[in-house]
Design a protein around this motif. Sequence first.
Motif, PDB file in Angstrom:
ATOM      1  N   PHE A   1       0.837  -1.184   0.000  1.00 20.60           N
ATOM      2  CA  PHE A   1       0.000   0.000   0.000  1.00 20.60           C
ATOM      3  C   PHE A   1       0.879   1.244   0.000  1.00 20.60           C
ATOM      4  CE2 PHE A   1      -2.064  -3.403   2.425  1.00 20.60           C
ATOM      5  CZ  PHE A   1      -3.103  -3.677   1.559  1.00 20.60           C
ATOM      6  N   ASP A   2       0.256   2.395  -0.205  1.00 21.90           N
ATOM      7  CA  ASP A   2       1.000   3.640  -0.330  1.00 21.90           C
ATOM      8  C   ASP A   2       1.659   4.041   0.983  1.00 21.90           C
ATOM      9  OD1 ASP A   2       0.255   3.842  -2.931  1.00 21.90           O
ATOM     10  OD2 ASP A   2      -1.448   5.171  -2.548  1.00 21.90           O
ATOM     11  N   THR A   3       2.741   4.801   0.846  1.00 24.35           N
ATOM     12  CA  THR A   3       3.394   5.413   1.990  1.00 24.35           C
ATOM     13  C   THR A   3       3.064   6.896   1.996  1.00 24.35           C
ATOM     14  OG1 THR A   3       5.209   3.832   2.053  1.00 24.35           O
ATOM     15  CG2 THR A   3       5.611   5.980   3.047  1.00 24.35           C
TER      16      THR A   3
ATOM     17  N   GLU B   1      -6.070  10.504   5.177  1.00 20.38           N
ATOM     18  CA  GLU B   1      -4.684  10.895   5.427  1.00 20.38           C
ATOM     19  C   GLU B   1      -4.626  12.163   6.263  1.00 20.38           C
ATOM     20  OE1 GLU B   1      -2.559   9.075   1.412  1.00 20.38           O
ATOM     21  OE2 GLU B   1      -3.150  11.172   1.486  1.00 20.38           O
TER      22      GLU B   1
ATOM     23  N   ALA C   1      -9.513   3.843   6.558  1.00 24.31           N
ATOM     24  CA  ALA C   1      -8.180   3.504   6.070  1.00 24.31           C
ATOM     25  C   ALA C   1      -7.322   3.046   7.243  1.00 24.31           C
ATOM     26  CB  ALA C   1      -7.534   4.705   5.376  1.00 24.31           C
TER      27      ALA C   1
ATOM     28  N   TYR D   1      -3.213   2.496   8.766  1.00 23.87           N
ATOM     29  CA  TYR D   1      -1.834   2.952   8.629  1.00 23.87           C
ATOM     30  C   TYR D   1      -0.965   2.348   9.726  1.00 23.87           C
ATOM     31  CZ  TYR D   1      -3.975   6.582   5.727  1.00 23.87           C
ATOM     32  OH  TYR D   1      -4.687   7.246   4.764  1.00 23.87           O
TER      33      TYR D   1
ATOM     34  N   ASP E   1       2.904   4.023   6.619  1.00 22.70           N
ATOM     35  CA  ASP E   1       2.705   3.014   5.587  1.00 22.70           C
ATOM     36  C   ASP E   1       1.240   2.603   5.595  1.00 22.70           C
ATOM     37  OD1 ASP E   1       5.286   2.837   4.645  1.00 22.70           O
ATOM     38  OD2 ASP E   1       5.869   1.273   6.067  1.00 22.70           O
ATOM     39  N   GLY E   2       0.646   2.503   4.413  1.00 24.98           N
ATOM     40  CA  GLY E   2      -0.697   1.960   4.344  1.00 24.98           C
ATOM     41  C   GLY E   2      -0.694   0.510   4.789  1.00 24.98           C
TER      42      GLY E   2
ATOM     43  N   GLN F   1      -6.089  -1.758   2.146  1.00 25.14           N
ATOM     44  CA  GLN F   1      -6.781  -0.946   1.152  1.00 25.14           C
ATOM     45  C   GLN F   1      -7.894  -0.164   1.837  1.00 25.14           C
ATOM     46  OE1 GLN F   1      -5.944  -0.873  -2.222  1.00 25.14           O
ATOM     47  NE2 GLN F   1      -7.325   0.881  -2.286  1.00 25.14           N
ATOM     48  N   GLY F   2      -7.993   1.132   1.545  1.00 26.34           N
ATOM     49  CA  GLY F   2      -9.058   1.937   2.122  1.00 26.34           C
ATOM     50  C   GLY F   2     -10.398   1.638   1.468  1.00 26.34           C
TER      51      GLY F   2
ATOM     52  N   THR G   1      -6.601  -5.588   7.712  1.00 24.63           N
ATOM     53  CA  THR G   1      -5.430  -4.781   8.052  1.00 24.63           C
ATOM     54  C   THR G   1      -4.247  -5.665   8.421  1.00 24.63           C
ATOM     55  OG1 THR G   1      -6.755  -2.903   8.813  1.00 24.63           O
ATOM     56  CG2 THR G   1      -4.514  -3.061   9.671  1.00 24.63           C
TER      57      THR G   1
END
Length: 405
Positions: free
Chosen positions: A3-5, A205, A239, A241, A252-253, A256-257, A364
């Motif tokens: 997942f995205d950072t 976020e 979401a 993290y 860090d993700g 998935q949200g 998660t």
Amino acid sequence: MPFDTLWMPAGPAIPGNRLEMVIAVDFGTTFTAVAYAKSFAPNQHTVLRYRGPMSPNPNHDKVPSILRYDNGGTTGRFTWGFEARRSLHPGERVHECFKLGLYTKYEEQRYTKSNLSGKYPITTALRLVKGEEAEKLVVDYLSGLKWIIDEHFEEIGPPYNGLPRRYIFTVPATWNYKGEEKIRKCALVAGMGNGNGLQVISEPEAAAIHTLKRKFQIGLAVGNTFIICDAGERTVDIASYTIRSLEPIRLDGAAQGSSVVCGSIFLNRIFADYLQRKLKGYYGDLDPRLLDCAVGEFENRFKAEFTGDDDDTYDIPLVELSDNPRHGMEENTLTLSGKELRENVFDKVIGNIQELVRNQIFTTTGHVKAIFLAGGFGQSAYLKQKLELMHCVKRKDILIAAENR
């Protein structure tokens, strides 16, 4: 990481150490809010208060995201926010939720996940416009909002009214780069910032960053994983993290949200539907004006403070109706019990949020230490209570944290 950072410096980035005003715009589907901070004092923020003549509160901190054009279309003279709401004629429809026309694929995905949208549809909105028409509506609305922002800084006076302004916009969790760029384009056309002075960030976020700035109150540390549940008027975004660093903030993700149309506005619609069904056999269809007043009482006096206690009672003025003690109607007032509202209104919405949270916990990566409730609906004491009672929350010893009202 799959997942995205997310990376965010300890304070807003200041190009060349330049002094500037950092303006955050929460352009919501139902309401919009603005806050700002000086770049040299990022932790001292101010929420912009709307003081327009049509506001029901002279210091209201959010404005309805609605537009009304005199010709009933999408061109010509228009009003926005409270002015648009107060200038409505009986039965007239206006542009609501128009932001969603920028990214209809995303909207269709969320509708398929919601069992509330079809059953309790919006009844005051014109059809959702798409493409360039939707962009025009967004630009018109943001232009009105910018006028209020400019007026506010003119009132403050020097030196702050002369500082450069950098705008930060939030977008829903599941919008991709295409959706973000459309918001950016509209904001630039409306005069909000320039290429380097405009940032777009997802709503969860933004809530996550706010959460970490309060880390000492909720006990988060590097390596902890947490969930943000951003419960708004119309939608609930969620979401996960994991904290990589606190100074500067790096996340860090961890899953998935997701986003579902099950926000607090549905409490109003379900409440209105319940009143109609409860009283129809004795009074017929309620006058729309009377129903609007009843929903207003529910919204302003009871919704946020509801606890779910069976013994609590809630009085709704219905001045045109005769007494009917059997159904709680006496002296022009309808009395409803906490149990009645819980079973027939609140649980119909909160059950959807519980399912959303449950799915997020199980998808998660890593142990979830806390779930942080953000957004207007996130301040509901009853929502917090219902999440704390979930079996998976108790079994995994997950803290449910909400910001004080």
